[in-house]
Write an enzyme that holds these catalytic residues in place. Structure first.
Site, PDB file in Angstrom:
ATOM      1  N   GLN A  21       1.375 -16.863   3.502  1.00  0.00           N
ATOM      2  CA  GLN A  21       0.463 -16.677   4.643  1.00  0.00           C
ATOM      3  C   GLN A  21       0.668 -17.720   5.730  1.00  0.00           C
ATOM      4  OE1 GLN A  21      -3.206 -16.351   1.976  1.00  0.00           O
ATOM      5  NE2 GLN A  21      -3.672 -14.910   3.615  1.00  0.00           N
ATOM      6  N   HIS A  37      -0.279 -12.163  -3.319  1.00  0.00           N
ATOM      7  CA  HIS A  37       0.458 -12.602  -2.122  1.00  0.00           C
ATOM      8  C   HIS A  37       1.857 -13.091  -2.482  1.00  0.00           C
ATOM      9  CE1 HIS A  37      -2.205 -12.316   1.332  1.00  0.00           C
ATOM     10  NE2 HIS A  37      -3.201 -12.934   0.711  1.00  0.00           N
ATOM     11  N   GLY A  41      -9.240 -19.122  -0.381  1.00  0.00           N
ATOM     12  CA  GLY A  41      -7.921 -19.268  -0.983  1.00  0.00           C
ATOM     13  C   GLY A  41      -6.869 -19.078   0.085  1.00  0.00           C
ATOM     14  N   HIS A  80      -5.891 -12.231  -6.154  1.00  0.00           N
ATOM     15  CA  HIS A  80      -5.567 -11.918  -4.755  1.00  0.00           C
ATOM     16  C   HIS A  80      -4.424 -12.830  -4.273  1.00  0.00           C
ATOM     17  CE1 HIS A  80      -7.005 -11.150  -0.407  1.00  0.00           C
ATOM     18  NE2 HIS A  80      -6.214 -12.205  -0.277  1.00  0.00           N
ATOM     19  N   GLU A  81      -4.502 -14.122  -4.626  1.00  0.00           N
ATOM     20  CA  GLU A  81      -3.473 -15.081  -4.174  1.00  0.00           C
ATOM     21  C   GLU A  81      -2.142 -14.836  -4.886  1.00  0.00           C
ATOM     22  OE1 GLU A  81      -4.342 -16.341  -1.623  1.00  0.00           O
ATOM     23  OE2 GLU A  81      -6.511 -16.424  -1.801  1.00  0.00           O
ATOM     24  N   CYS A  91      -9.024 -10.888   3.799  1.00  0.00           N
ATOM     25  CA  CYS A  91      -7.771 -11.646   3.747  1.00  0.00           C
ATOM     26  C   CYS A  91      -7.518 -12.259   5.115  1.00  0.00           C
ATOM     27  CB  CYS A  91      -6.614 -10.718   3.365  1.00  0.00           C
ATOM     28  SG  CYS A  91      -5.043 -11.578   3.205  1.00  0.00           S
ATOM     29  N   LEU A  92      -7.152 -13.529   5.118  1.00  0.00           N
ATOM     30  CA  LEU A  92      -6.869 -14.213   6.385  1.00  0.00           C
ATOM     31  C   LEU A  92      -5.724 -13.546   7.126  1.00  0.00           C
ATOM     32  CD1 LEU A  92      -7.184 -17.861   5.048  1.00  0.00           C
ATOM     33  CD2 LEU A  92      -8.768 -16.743   6.639  1.00  0.00           C
TER      34      LEU A  92
HETATM   35  O1  GNR Z   1     -11.131 -16.084   2.283  1.00  0.00           O
HETATM   36  C1  GNR Z   1     -10.879 -15.162   1.514  1.00  0.00           C
HETATM   37  N1  GNR Z   1     -11.912 -14.509   0.925  1.00  0.00           N
HETATM   38  C2  GNR Z   1     -11.756 -13.609  -0.105  1.00  0.00           C
HETATM   39  C3  GNR Z   1     -12.831 -12.794  -0.438  1.00  0.00           C
HETATM   40  C4  GNR Z   1     -12.740 -11.900  -1.483  1.00  0.00           C
HETATM   41  C5  GNR Z   1     -11.556 -11.811  -2.185  1.00  0.00           C
HETATM   42  C6  GNR Z   1     -10.472 -12.585  -1.861  1.00  0.00           C
HETATM   43  C7  GNR Z   1     -10.567 -13.492  -0.825  1.00  0.00           C
HETATM   44  S1  GNR Z   1      -9.200 -14.510  -0.440  1.00  0.00           S
HETATM   45  C8  GNR Z   1      -9.473 -14.756   1.275  1.00  0.00           C
HETATM   46  C9  GNR Z   1      -8.472 -15.732   1.857  1.00  0.00           C
HETATM   47  C10 GNR Z   1      -7.082 -15.133   1.736  1.00  0.00           C
HETATM   48  O2  GNR Z   1      -6.647 -14.277   2.459  1.00  0.00           O
HETATM   49  N2  GNR Z   1      -6.341 -15.562   0.743  1.00  0.00           N
HETATM   50  O3  GNR Z   1      -5.135 -15.035   0.545  1.00  0.00           O
HETATM   51 NI    NI Z   2      -5.225 -13.027   1.378  1.00  0.00          NI
END
Ligand code: GNR
Ligand code: NI
Length: 190
Positions: free
Chosen positions: A51, A150, A46, A146-147, A104-105
């Site tokens: 980001q 953000h 995601g 999670h997104e 998270c990236l």
């Molecule tokens: O690549 C991602 N893997 C992930 C693994 C577990 C829970 C959430 C994520 S999202 C993350 C990419 C990212 O930072 N998205 O905002």
């Molecule tokens: Ni993230």
């Protein structure tokens, strides 16, 4: 067509609530295209617009992509089920919770278990500006929450204790310092 650099915590753009998209224009669709490209290039499941430095309520996901990076790092990701989500609104969450190890990236190399509702229902606009609703469970439910976090300036580490959060952010800082030369093309540091 572009793979965009990823903003790294604690960059201020990641802490700021993102603005709703007023109209789904060609510019917005171009950004979404670049976000998908960036997400696949970085092997994320995601990606949220903040980001990549755009404080807008847009996210992309594909929790079903394949392509074996363990055996062959150069193997290209194969899209599974790409979803673009604009102006999302969580309209229902299950009482049951689920724990996933999240990454998270924007917090490269750091992982921690986070507890969230197991299922969610989300209203949103698709890339054509059409109203949609999805019910998500499993990894997709974790990812969409999670997104959406953000878009509200919240990172997964904000769900941890102060002690764990500070520890991860310190390790991140050390990683950024040690790899400064290698990562300067792909990341925007705070
Ligand atoms: O690549 C991602 N893997 C992930 C693994 C577990 C829970 C959430 C994520 S999202 C993350 C990419 C990212 O930072 N998205 O905002
Ligand atoms: Ni993230």
């Amino acid at each position: 067509m572009a793979v965009l650099p990823i903003y790294v915590a604690p960059h201020p753009v990641l802490k700021k609530p993102a603005a709703p998209v007023a109209a789904v224009t060609d510019d917005i669709r171009a950004l979404i295209k670049d976000m998908f490209e960036t997400m696949y290039a970085t092997r994320g499941i995601g990606l949220a617009a903040p980001q990549v430095g755009q404080s807008l309520r847009i996210l992309v996901m594909d929790v079903e992509q394949t392509g074996d990076r363990a055996e062959d790092h150069e193997a290209p990701p194969v899209p599974g089920k790409p979803i673009a989500v604009i102006n999302p609104e969580i309209v229902w969450t299950s009482d049951e919770l689920n724990t996933y190890e999240e990454g998270c990236l924007s917090i490269p190399g750091q992982y921690a278990e986070v507890e969230r509702p197991e299922k969610v229902r989300v209203k949103y606009l698709d890339e054509n500006g059409q109203a949609q609703e999805m019910e998500a469970d499993g990894l997709l439910a974790t990812c969409v929450q999670h997104e959406i976090d953000h878009l509200d300036g919240v990172l997964f580490v904000d769900h941890l204790s102060t002690l764990k959060r500070d520890m991860l952010l310190r390790k991140l800082k050390k990683w950024a310092r040690e790899n400064a030369d290698d990562i300067k093309e792909s990341y925007i540091l705070p």
